[in-house]
Structure formats: structure tokens, C-alpha cells
Design an enzyme around this catalytic site. Structure first.
Site, PDB file in Angstrom:
ATOM      1  N   LYS A  13      19.276  71.254  68.965  1.00  0.00           N
ATOM      2  CA  LYS A  13      18.471  70.934  70.160  1.00  0.00           C
ATOM      3  C   LYS A  13      18.885  69.593  70.752  1.00  0.00           C
ATOM      4  O   LYS A  13      19.096  69.452  71.946  1.00  0.00           O
ATOM      5  CB  LYS A  13      16.966  70.865  69.820  1.00  0.00           C
ATOM      6  CG  LYS A  13      16.436  72.056  69.070  1.00  0.00           C
ATOM      7  CD  LYS A  13      14.987  71.876  68.670  1.00  0.00           C
ATOM      8  CE  LYS A  13      14.714  70.783  67.654  1.00  0.00           C
ATOM      9  NZ  LYS A  13      15.248  71.025  66.313  1.00  0.00           N
ATOM     10  N   ARG A  88       5.773  72.085  69.341  1.00  0.00           N
ATOM     11  CA  ARG A  88       6.167  72.729  68.085  1.00  0.00           C
ATOM     12  C   ARG A  88       5.108  73.703  67.601  1.00  0.00           C
ATOM     13  O   ARG A  88       5.340  74.396  66.627  1.00  0.00           O
ATOM     14  CB  ARG A  88       6.317  71.647  67.005  1.00  0.00           C
ATOM     15  CG  ARG A  88       7.718  71.144  66.812  1.00  0.00           C
ATOM     16  CD  ARG A  88       7.612  69.925  65.905  1.00  0.00           C
ATOM     17  NE  ARG A  88       8.751  69.742  65.076  1.00  0.00           N
ATOM     18  CZ  ARG A  88       9.786  68.981  65.396  1.00  0.00           C
ATOM     19  NH1 ARG A  88       9.838  68.395  66.566  1.00  0.00           N
ATOM     20  NH2 ARG A  88      10.781  68.822  64.549  1.00  0.00           N
ATOM     21  N   ARG A 127      25.185  65.642  59.009  1.00  0.00           N
ATOM     22  CA  ARG A 127      24.925  64.905  60.261  1.00  0.00           C
ATOM     23  C   ARG A 127      24.954  63.394  60.007  1.00  0.00           C
ATOM     24  O   ARG A 127      24.484  62.914  58.986  1.00  0.00           O
ATOM     25  CB  ARG A 127      23.541  65.291  60.803  1.00  0.00           C
ATOM     26  CG  ARG A 127      23.119  64.413  61.980  1.00  0.00           C
ATOM     27  CD  ARG A 127      21.958  64.970  62.730  1.00  0.00           C
ATOM     28  NE  ARG A 127      20.718  65.022  61.967  1.00  0.00           N
ATOM     29  CZ  ARG A 127      19.594  65.535  62.456  1.00  0.00           C
ATOM     30  NH1 ARG A 127      19.559  66.026  63.671  1.00  0.00           N
ATOM     31  NH2 ARG A 127      18.507  65.566  61.700  1.00  0.00           N
ATOM     32  N   ARG A 160      20.249  60.365  58.400  1.00  0.00           N
ATOM     33  CA  ARG A 160      18.835  60.154  58.738  1.00  0.00           C
ATOM     34  C   ARG A 160      17.976  60.247  57.480  1.00  0.00           C
ATOM     35  O   ARG A 160      18.289  61.012  56.589  1.00  0.00           O
ATOM     36  CB  ARG A 160      18.404  61.223  59.760  1.00  0.00           C
ATOM     37  CG  ARG A 160      17.649  60.654  60.919  1.00  0.00           C
ATOM     38  CD  ARG A 160      17.485  61.663  62.014  1.00  0.00           C
ATOM     39  NE  ARG A 160      16.440  62.639  61.701  1.00  0.00           N
ATOM     40  CZ  ARG A 160      16.068  63.604  62.531  1.00  0.00           C
ATOM     41  NH1 ARG A 160      16.662  63.733  63.697  1.00  0.00           N
ATOM     42  NH2 ARG A 160      15.114  64.441  62.198  1.00  0.00           N
ATOM     43  N   ARG A 171      11.087  70.748  55.943  1.00  0.00           N
ATOM     44  CA  ARG A 171      10.988  70.743  57.415  1.00  0.00           C
ATOM     45  C   ARG A 171      11.238  72.147  57.980  1.00  0.00           C
ATOM     46  O   ARG A 171      10.561  72.583  58.906  1.00  0.00           O
ATOM     47  CB  ARG A 171      11.999  69.743  58.008  1.00  0.00           C
ATOM     48  CG  ARG A 171      11.582  68.293  57.789  1.00  0.00           C
ATOM     49  CD  ARG A 171      12.754  67.329  57.966  1.00  0.00           C
ATOM     50  NE  ARG A 171      13.397  67.404  59.247  1.00  0.00           N
ATOM     51  CZ  ARG A 171      14.677  67.053  59.482  1.00  0.00           C
ATOM     52  NH1 ARG A 171      15.428  66.609  58.494  1.00  0.00           N
ATOM     53  NH2 ARG A 171      15.181  67.142  60.685  1.00  0.00           N
TER      54      ARG A 171
END
Ligand code: AP5
Length: 237
Positions: A13, A88, A127, A160, A171
Site C-alpha cells: 500500500k 481498517r 523491508r 521497522r 498484524r
């Protein structure tokens, strides 16, 4: 155009929202980025949100609804915006719809990034994000020009805090549990575009762009003409 990008953690996203922002200028409104900034700055919001974020749980609706409402009221969102990671839940989707309606606005599309869980883990543990500007890279799929350094400002890249394997699994489970009714709500409203988020980054961009182009004549007639004109001016490839 007023867009929502939704999908599980790591679905891409933020990558697409940043691309649309870079090519078309529409503000990229990421609730995750705003919350992380609040945590970094130790604001009241940050202190209330940080424990939820560390665990990979959703921050309470009233906090998130309020920051989005305030952000969308700013001048730069008057010609269009890309909401990344909000709403969400069905409740957040309803609050957003009511808030836009009060301002005489509405959503034009909700893009669902569909992807298998096993791909997400690889995406998130690989990431890396810039410590200063938050630009996103991947160790295999989107390497920076210089290893470990951001292409935009040369700052260090880091993992992160919520991208460890255990928190990622949680998550993803939270997303799968809470987001279905919201997706059905947008499908019922005729706003949903589902994209295959396992395709290459540019292909996904082109698919979303085609969908938006298909809807732009309607928006050209309205106050959203700036966004439509920007879309028309930007090359698709
Ligand atoms: P948030 O920051 O929104 O995180 P998220 O939704 O979990 O999404 P991510 O940012 O992890 O993933 P992404 O889909 O943007 O993927 P990306 O483009 O980076 O939220 C964080 C936390 O804040 C939440 O857990 C919650 O606590 C709180 N929060 C936020 N919003 C909230 C809300 N509305 N309500 C309540 N709480 C909220 O891509 C991932 C990686 O894959 C990158 O390395 C990228 O380079 C790579 N990649 C991207 N696309 C492709 C592709 N097509 N092919 C190969 N690699 C790709």
C-alpha cells in the site's frame, strides 16, 4: 480522486501510495506514518498509541479517526488524497464516509491489495525504511542504489520495530479478522478494486491507474479537476 488503499501489512500500500504521490502530487496520508511520528515526538497521541503499535494491535478508533479528520481538512487534500492504512474496520469506514459527506466529498475508489500470507512475511522482514524520510526499500525487490543508504537523502536504512516475524504474524491475523466487513461494505458501494499485490510494482501501479482513468471523466466535471488533470499529464509507464 479520493482514494483508499487497504490490504494486509506488507501488501505494498505504502509503496503504491508513494508512487501515486510522486507522479500525481496527491497527498499520501498514512495513519501508520502519522502514528510513528507521534511516537517519535513523544506527543500525547504517541504515548497513547505506542503500546498498541508495538504489539501489532490496532490503535483505538477514536484516536485514529481524529488524526485523519484533521489531516483531510488541510488545504492540500482539497483536490484529492490517498489514504494508506485507513480505514481498517467497518466502523472507521463509516466514520470516514460520514465525515467526507459533511464536507460535500466522497470516496472514488477503495483499492484492496490481495496477497498470500506467506509472501507478506518475506516482504516485511526484508523491508528497510529510511530513518529520516521513511522511504521504503526491500533487500531483494527494491534495493537502494547504495546498500544501507536512502536514495533520497543518504540517511541510514533500518528494520521497522514492528517488522519482526512474530509481530508481523499478529498484524496479519488482526487484519484478516477485522477487515472483511469493511471490504464487503466498499464492494457493496461499488467502490472496490481488488488488485493482485504479488505482481511487480509497476504492473500494480498501471492496474490502479487504469481503474482511476476509467472513472476520471466523472471527476473531471467536479472540483477534483486538479487531480484528473495531473493524472492526464503523467505518463503511465
Ligand atoms: P501501517 O504503517 O499502516 O502498517 P501496515 O498496514 O501494517 O502496512 P505496512 O506499512 O507494513 O505495509 P505496506 O502495505 O504499506 O507495504 P509496503 O509498501 O511498505 O500501520 C502500523 C501500525 O499502526 C498498525 O499495526 C496499527 O497499530 C497502527 N495503525 C495504522 N493505521 C491504523 C488504523 N487505521 N487503525 C488502527 N491502528 C492503525 O511494502 C512492504 C515491502 O514489500 C517493502 O519492502 C516494499 O519495497 C516491498 N514491495 C512492495 N510492493 C511490492 C511488490 N509488488 N513486489 C515485491 N515487493 C514489493
Amino acid at each position: 480522486m479520493n482514494l483508499v488503499f487497504t490490504g494486509p501489512p506488507g501488501a505494498g500500500k505504502g509503496t503504491q501510495a508513494a508512487m501515486f504521490h510522486a507522479r500525481h502530487g496527491a497527498p499520501h496520508v498514512s495513519t501508520g506514518d502519522m502514528l510513528r511520528e507521534a511516537v517519535r515526538d513523544a506527543t500525547d497521541l504517541g504515548e497513547r498509541a505506542s503500546a498498541y503499535m508495538r504489539r501489532g494491535d490496532l490503535v483505538p478508533d477514536e484516536l485514529v479517526d481524529a488524526i485523519v479528520r484533521a489531516r483531510l481538512a488541510r488545504e492540500d487534500c482539497s483536490s484529492g488524497f490517498i489514504l494508506d492504512g485507513y480505514p481498517r474496520t467497518l466502523q472507521q469506514a463509516r466514520v470516514l464516509g460520514e465525515s467526507l459527506a459533511r464536507d460535500g466529498r466522497r470516496l472514488d475508489a477503495a483499492v484492496l491489495f490481495a496477497i498470500r500470507d506467506e509472501v507478506l512475511l518475506e516482504r516485511l522482514v526484508g523491508r528497510r525504511v529510511c530513518v529520516r524520510c521513511g522511504a521504503t526499500y526491500h533487500l531483494s525487490h527494491k534495493r537502494p542504489r547504495t546498500a544501507g543508504r536512502c536514495d533520497l537523502d543518504g540517511m541510514a536504512l533500518e528494520l521497522r520495530k514492528d517488522d519482526d516475524a512474530e509481530t508481523v504474524r499478529h498484524r496479519v491475523a488482526v487484519f484478516r479478522e477485522l477487515t472483511g466487513p469493511m471490504v464487503e461494505y466498499y464492494r457493496g458501494e461499488g467502490l472496490l478494486l481488488q488488485v493482485d499485490a504479488e505482481l511487480p510494482i509497476l504492473k500494480i501501479y498501471k492496474e490502479i491507474r487504469r481503474f482511476i482513468d476509467g472513472r476520471s471523466p466523472r471527476s473531471r466535471g467536479r472540483a477534483r479537476g486538479v487531480w484528473a488533470a495531473r493524472l492526464g499529464a503523467a505518463p503511465i509507464g
